[in-house]
Structure formats: C-alpha cells, structure tokens
Design an enzyme around this catalytic site. Sequence first.
Site, PDB file in Angstrom:
ATOM      1  N   LYS A   1     -54.845 -21.761 -19.942  1.00 22.66           N
ATOM      2  CA  LYS A   1     -55.002 -20.986 -18.701  1.00 22.66           C
ATOM      3  C   LYS A   1     -55.489 -21.939 -17.617  1.00 22.66           C
ATOM      4  CE  LYS A   1     -57.493 -16.926 -17.017  1.00 22.66           C
ATOM      5  NZ  LYS A   1     -58.214 -15.703 -17.393  1.00 22.66           N
TER       6      LYS A   1
ATOM      7  N   ALA B   1     -54.718 -17.308 -12.333  1.00 23.43           N
ATOM      8  CA  ALA B   1     -54.311 -18.348 -13.272  1.00 23.43           C
ATOM      9  C   ALA B   1     -52.838 -18.298 -13.626  1.00 23.43           C
ATOM     10  CB  ALA B   1     -55.140 -18.199 -14.548  1.00 23.43           C
ATOM     11  N   GLU B   2     -52.358 -19.479 -14.007  1.00 24.52           N
ATOM     12  CA  GLU B   2     -51.061 -19.553 -14.691  1.00 24.52           C
ATOM     13  C   GLU B   2     -51.391 -19.858 -16.138  1.00 24.52           C
ATOM     14  OE1 GLU B   2     -49.377 -22.770 -12.543  1.00 24.52           O
ATOM     15  OE2 GLU B   2     -48.610 -21.492 -10.936  1.00 24.52           O
ATOM     16  N   VAL B   3     -50.702 -19.181 -17.045  1.00 18.48           N
ATOM     17  CA  VAL B   3     -50.987 -19.391 -18.461  1.00 18.48           C
ATOM     18  C   VAL B   3     -49.761 -20.022 -19.117  1.00 18.48           C
ATOM     19  CG1 VAL B   3     -51.749 -18.324 -20.615  1.00 18.48           C
ATOM     20  CG2 VAL B   3     -52.529 -17.389 -18.430  1.00 18.48           C
TER      21      VAL B   3
ATOM     22  N   ASP C   1     -62.977  -5.470 -16.050  1.00 22.14           N
ATOM     23  CA  ASP C   1     -61.550  -5.522 -15.707  1.00 22.14           C
ATOM     24  C   ASP C   1     -60.692  -5.162 -16.919  1.00 22.14           C
ATOM     25  OD1 ASP C   1     -59.510  -5.794 -13.893  1.00 22.14           O
ATOM     26  OD2 ASP C   1     -59.397  -7.969 -14.004  1.00 22.14           O
TER      27      ASP C   1
END
Length: 465
Positions: free
Chosen positions: A180, A164-166, A277
């Site tokens: 996101k 993702a790019e946030v 994670d």
Amino acid sequence: MAVEEMKKKIKGSHEKAETENMEAPSPRCVLEIPVRGSYSDNSSTTSSSSSSCSPDKSPSPLSTTPPNVSSFHHHGLQWNKMIDTIKKKSVRRFSVIPLLQSYELTRKNMRRKQPKLSPSLETEIDCDQILIAKPSWRNFTYDELVAATDNFNPENIIGEGGHAEVYKGVLPDGETVAIKKLTRHAKEKEERVSDFLSELGIIAHVNHPNAARLRGFSCDRGLHFVLEYSPHGSLASLLFASEGGLDWKKRYKVALGIADGLSYLHNDCPRRIIHRDIKASNILLTQDFEAQISDFGLAKWLPENWAHHIVYPIEGTFGYLAPEYFMHGIVDEKTDVFAFGVLLLEIITGRRAVDTASRESIVMWAKPLLEKNSVREIVDPQLGNDFDETEMKRVMQTASMCIHHVAITRPDMNRLAQLLRGDDRLSELQQKTGGARSLDGCDLQDHTSSSYLNDLTRHRQLLME
Ligand SMILES: Nc1ncnc2c1ncn2[C@@H]1O[C@H](COP(=O)(O)OP(=O)(O)OP(=O)(O)O)[C@@H](O)[C@H]1O
C-alpha cells in the site's frame, strides 16, 4: 439555487471551514458538558467521560501523555515514546462537503484533486524506532518494493483508495504481499508522517484473525505498508459484482468475522480502538473467505476512562456515518456499531450504503422492511432462495439494532456477535429490557419520519453555511 452556484458556495464554505479549523478546536462541539479527559491523540479532538465538550477546555493536541500509561502494553509505551517525537498533530481532511455532488464520495475523491509529487520529493523519516514498536515487522527498502512490484507496474495495482494505491507484489521468498503506497501528497510532510506513524501505531496493537496483518513497512522514498495479500480482494468487490457475487454461507461467515474483529478492537485489544471507517471496501477476504478488517487510517484509540471522543473534521464515508457522529463529531464504539449495521444491510441486500442513482440511503430504504420483517422484500435477488432463513432473520434483527438512531440503544459488538450466532437467551434478554429495540415501530418512527431526516437535513445545512 442553480447547481453550479451551489457548488461554488460549497467550495467556498469548505475552504473557510478548513482555515478555521486550524485555530478552532472543534466547531462541532455543540453540546454543553464538561471535559474530564486531558489526553488527546493525534487528531483534532476533545473527549468527555460523559457526553460532550467545550472548545475552551479542549486539551492541547500536543499533550501526549495518556492518563493511564501503566495499563498499556509495553510495546505501547515504546510506541508512545516514538509518537512523542512527532510534534505535529494529524488533522485528517476527509470532507463531507461534496455530499451534494455525490453520495458516493469518500476520502478517495479528495485525493484525486491533489497533485502528485515525484518520489524524490517524498518524505524520508527515520524508521529505526518503528522497528522497536513491533520487532516482527520488516523495514523494506524502496528497491525491495520496486523488485516485488515490477517497478510499481500499473498492471499490479489491485486496489485504489482515497489515500493509497495498492500493488500486488512478490517477495524474494515467494510470498505474495499487498503493498500500500500512500499517495496523499497535499498534506504537510510532518502531517503525512504523523498519519503514517499513527496508523502503524494502531496496527501494532492489533492481533486478531479478523484484522489485516502487516508484514512490514517502508519509509524509503515514500510511505508504504506491506500487508498480507488477500486473494479475494475486498468484500465490496465481490458483493457488488454484477456476476458471481457471494453465496449466503460466505456472507454469513463474513458477517460473523467482522463482528468478532470489531468486538476484539473494542474490548480485547491492548488498546480500545474505534475503527471509524468500517465499510465494504475496508473488509478484505482471505483464501477461506475469512473477513479481515483493514485500513486503520482513521482509527482512534480511546483511553478507558473516556466515554467518547469528539472529533473534527468529520471523516469517514457517507452512508455509514452514525447520526451522532456526523452531527456532533461524537466517536465511540457505537460509531462502528452503526457502520457495522449498514454493512450487514449491504450483505443482506447486495445494495450499496447509498444508492448511486437514487441517492437513497440503505438505512432509509431498509427500515420499513425490517419493521415488517419482510425477508423476501429485503434479500438480495442474486441469492434467490439459497439462504438459511433463520440466519437471515438473525442478521436482519442484528442490523436493525445496530442502525438505531439513538447510540446508547445500539448493543455493543460483543453482544452483537453473540446475537448473530443465535444466542437466543441474549435475544430474549434484550427484548425484555428493551435495551436493544430491534423491529419496533417506535424505532422506525424515530428514524424515518423525524430525527434521522432532520439530522440529514441539518448536516447538509451546516455544509452550506
Ligand atoms: N492486503 C490486501 N490484499 C488485497 N487487496 C487489498 C489489500 N489491501 C487493500 N487492498 C485493495 O485495495 C483497496 C484500497 O485499499 P485501502 O482501503 O487500504 O486504501 P485507502 O486509500 O486507505 O482507502 P480509503 O478510500 O478507505 O481511504 C481495497 O479496497 C482492496 O480492494
């Protein structure tokens, strides 16, 4: 073997592994213990109430009836119904194959090799059912997100992960949010949607001050999560900053917060959730430096009557992976406990889980120092003498328990949270029972000289086969 030759071989084995995985339920199911559970959530997994699996007896990944539906929250029921509409299982593709190239690899590196599609090719799904799952969530239109982020202006990017790019965004009511935007485009459409819904499904059940909160989502021309904005960004960005950093008081508070958040996910959430994670870049910090566990993209829920899951492929971030997980795909609460221990070591030392230059694992580096109880040698030089020695020793002791090679020996998050707060009675009890050996030499011996190293070697060999 020359490096280039080795890389080619790794690449080939990677492709082979991915193809084979489409048919084989779990090539990593190497133990011989019968499967009791018959439910599989949306990943390529098997489960066991005792300790292993048999590929032949693997449940169908499409069988989505939980064994104990009545115990779930009513939103969970609605959610299950919705998930039932997703026919394809999610097989996440983080690969551990590139380990020999860099220990710093995460899911992020996989995505970089993948082409981006234009928004017009993005998945469009019917979001109406998602509203049923959590009425407080807003279903944003793409135009609303465009307005909030100044047309996804790159200047508003506040973070980038493997998926993702946030973007920082401002809603019409003035609230600042983090948007996101999922960017993992190489997957099949159904699989992407399934992953998205699965992550939403997990977040729908999570309600705790130490877990990131969702404001809403959007499935309009792409898949987006709209989250509360964390002004200090991630723990990683502060902990590993060359200047500024975090003082001990904040680090200790963050450690307690993560422990409480994980304890909630494991024990008190309507569903038993394993995050899978836990790492410094997935811990966000609020204005008051309250830790918030984020990124539930790999999270799994486990039915109560399952001891653990066995999953394949192995996903996560190297350096944080528990030995039984990366060797056998075994996932349960102790997977998160191990990663939490690594995170505590990062908090204490200011070092990364795997040192970029030397490629040394923080676990291997810290074990002898924990054994010696050598505060001065282990503490982040940036802290100088500005820390509470009692708290520091407590965190060291807790970290030591968490990274124990043998999963069953690691205490659960509930106990760890108490221990971090200085519940001495608990500490005494653990020392008496040996239930959570901390700084003993046997542990050290196990971990540094034989089992752990062997496991690491075997792990790499598997990748080369
Ligand atoms: N709510 C938020 N507020 C502020 N910053 C955020 C927020 N959510 C994410 N970020 C920033 O964006 C980064 C990437 O986010 P995230 O980890 O969710 O993406 P990802 O693609 O799922 O990552 P991964 O590589 O773990 O798969 C975070 O490390 C953090 O720096």
